[in-house]
Design a protein around this motif. Structure first.
Motif, PDB file in Angstrom:
ATOM      1  N   ILE A 105       8.541  -1.339  -2.613  1.00 12.32           N
ATOM      2  CA  ILE A 105       8.905   0.066  -2.459  1.00 12.32           C
ATOM      3  C   ILE A 105      10.351   0.312  -2.899  1.00 12.32           C
ATOM      4  O   ILE A 105      10.721   1.426  -3.276  1.00 12.32           O
ATOM      5  CB  ILE A 105       8.649   0.540  -1.000  1.00 12.32           C
ATOM      6  N   ILE A 145       3.239   6.848   3.814  1.00 13.53           N
ATOM      7  CA  ILE A 145       4.293   6.924   2.802  1.00 13.53           C
ATOM      8  C   ILE A 145       3.609   6.687   1.471  1.00 13.53           C
ATOM      9  O   ILE A 145       2.791   5.775   1.338  1.00 13.53           O
ATOM     10  CB  ILE A 145       5.376   5.853   3.039  1.00 13.53           C
ATOM     11  N   LYS A 146       3.932   7.531   0.489  1.00 16.73           N
ATOM     12  CA  LYS A 146       3.348   7.399  -0.845  1.00 16.73           C
ATOM     13  C   LYS A 146       4.456   7.457  -1.887  1.00 16.73           C
ATOM     14  O   LYS A 146       5.483   8.105  -1.660  1.00 16.73           O
ATOM     15  CB  LYS A 146       2.378   8.562  -1.130  1.00 16.73           C
ATOM     16  N   PRO A 147       4.251   6.818  -3.039  1.00 18.34           N
ATOM     17  CA  PRO A 147       5.259   6.911  -4.100  1.00 18.34           C
ATOM     18  C   PRO A 147       5.276   8.312  -4.711  1.00 18.34           C
ATOM     19  O   PRO A 147       4.216   8.902  -4.913  1.00 18.34           O
ATOM     20  CB  PRO A 147       4.782   5.881  -5.134  1.00 18.34           C
ATOM     21  N   GLY A 206       3.094  -3.640   3.840  1.00 16.60           N
ATOM     22  CA  GLY A 206       2.726  -2.497   3.007  1.00 16.60           C
ATOM     23  C   GLY A 206       3.909  -1.870   2.290  1.00 16.60           C
ATOM     24  O   GLY A 206       3.734  -1.000   1.431  1.00 16.60           O
ATOM     25  N   VAL A 210       0.819  -1.216   0.000  1.00 20.62           N
ATOM     26  CA  VAL A 210       0.000   0.000   0.000  1.00 20.62           C
ATOM     27  C   VAL A 210       0.857   1.273   0.000  1.00 20.62           C
ATOM     28  O   VAL A 210       0.482   2.281  -0.611  1.00 20.62           O
ATOM     29  CB  VAL A 210      -0.988  -0.001   1.198  1.00 20.62           C
ATOM     30  N   PHE A 211       2.046   1.209   0.628  1.00 21.71           N
ATOM     31  CA  PHE A 211       2.878   2.424   0.695  1.00 21.71           C
ATOM     32  C   PHE A 211       3.652   2.679  -0.597  1.00 21.71           C
ATOM     33  O   PHE A 211       4.314   3.699  -0.741  1.00 21.71           O
ATOM     34  CB  PHE A 211       3.820   2.352   1.895  1.00 21.71           C
ATOM     35  N   ALA A 212       3.564   1.710  -1.539  1.00 20.18           N
ATOM     36  CA  ALA A 212       4.144   1.915  -2.865  1.00 20.18           C
ATOM     37  C   ALA A 212       3.059   2.265  -3.877  1.00 20.18           C
ATOM     38  O   ALA A 212       3.327   2.353  -5.070  1.00 20.18           O
ATOM     39  CB  ALA A 212       4.914   0.664  -3.302  1.00 20.18           C
ATOM     40  N   THR A 213       1.818   2.450  -3.410  1.00 21.41           N
ATOM     41  CA  THR A 213       0.710   2.798  -4.311  1.00 21.41           C
ATOM     42  C   THR A 213      -0.071   3.984  -3.747  1.00 21.41           C
ATOM     43  O   THR A 213       0.171   4.426  -2.620  1.00 21.41           O
ATOM     44  CB  THR A 213      -0.295   1.631  -4.489  1.00 21.41           C
ATOM     45  N   ARG A 214      -1.047   4.428  -4.550  1.00 23.45           N
ATOM     46  CA  ARG A 214      -1.922   5.519  -4.126  1.00 23.45           C
ATOM     47  C   ARG A 214      -3.275   4.986  -3.637  1.00 23.45           C
ATOM     48  O   ARG A 214      -4.255   5.735  -3.601  1.00 23.45           O
ATOM     49  CB  ARG A 214      -2.145   6.477  -5.303  1.00 23.45           C
ATOM     50  N   THR A 273       6.000  -3.645   0.445  1.00 18.13           N
ATOM     51  CA  THR A 273       6.349  -4.515  -0.690  1.00 18.13           C
ATOM     52  C   THR A 273       6.525  -3.717  -1.990  1.00 18.13           C
ATOM     53  O   THR A 273       5.646  -2.927  -2.352  1.00 18.13           O
ATOM     54  CB  THR A 273       5.236  -5.582  -0.879  1.00 18.13           C
ATOM     55  N   LEU A 314      11.330   2.359  -6.056  1.00 17.26           N
ATOM     56  CA  LEU A 314      11.059   3.798  -6.152  1.00 17.26           C
ATOM     57  C   LEU A 314      12.260   4.591  -5.659  1.00 17.26           C
ATOM     58  O   LEU A 314      12.861   4.245  -4.640  1.00 17.26           O
ATOM     59  CB  LEU A 314       9.837   4.145  -5.292  1.00 17.26           C
TER      60      LEU A 314
END
Lengths: 157, 157
Positions: free
Chosen positions: B55, B131-133, B51, A88-92, B53, B58
């Protein structure tokens, strides 16, 4: 690990609401080719209007808002632009531990407590948490977009 | 104005904490020439580790965190890089109606639930909300920085 168990958190409150052409999630453009050109209005509560002073000089704003029509969270999920799941933290994804969303919009004009903006992807009536100035970019040559770049190149094949 | 008085807000909870070289606000570089090259660690609570995974692919992350050592808010204030007051929503002031901060960091490496990053401007122990990309820039030719550009040009004279 520093244990700050009794940390001061805060109680979120809306500073205003979004007027958007979208009333349902299904209407918001999603996926790799999505363009966010929709115009809308950020209506700030009059008690906070003074906080907009000098905002007219900025071309772009970062808007933090609440995914208020999303429930719960999932740590892994498939975004609309890929057929593989990611953290989830690598997506929006809207289904986050703290359901805070971020959209960068272009400021078109201001009239009192109302900001006319381009690039809304929020639903009509969405509560706004904060507005911040967008002041700098990451240098393009340094930016890597990981799974999103991979999904794009798979799609292009 | 759409009145959504009984809107679903949420209760913020930390997803982890920042390990930073800074323990006091006065140590964080501020102002026009401030460089944020400091390295630090984002330690995510183990319950949220899944969450993270994917990351690693980026290069840059948007970190939302809490100004947990700031109290109250002011709608007009003087930023450290200018001698003139501006509205809070046109600045990065910590004294905001919702004390949420945003920092873009460069991801250097990941080890389990720990992200090594460059560009921290948070204090040690700061609670992380999300955390967001970081996936795209505003085109440079379209970006106007308003009062900040004016403050820079006054300083350069």
């Amino acid at each position: 690990m520093i244990m700050r168990q009794f940390i001061a958190m805060f109680t979120p409150r809306p500073i205003g609401y979004v007027h958007s052409p979208y009333s349902e999630t299904s209407q918001v453009p999603r996926g790799l080719d999505a363009k966010h050109d929709a115009e809308g209005e950020l209506e700030i509560l009059s008690e906070f209007e003074a906080g907009l002073t000098d905002i007219e000089g900025l071309s772009h704003l970062i808007v933090l808002w609440v995914f208020d029509r999303s429930e719960g969270f999932e740590l892994m999920g498939k975004p609309p632009c890929d057929d593989r799941p990611h953290g989830v933290f690598a997506t929006r994804s809207p289904r986050r531990p703290n359901p805070i969303a971020l959209t960068v919009v272009e400021l078109l004009s201001r009239e009192g407590n109302k900001l006319r903006v381009r690039g809304v992807d929020m639903l009509d009536g969405t509560p706004i948490l904060d507005i911040k100035p967008y002041l700098s970019n990451v240098p393009e040559e340094k930016l890597r977009r990981g799974w999103l770049a991979e999904a794009e190149s798979r799609k292009a094949q």
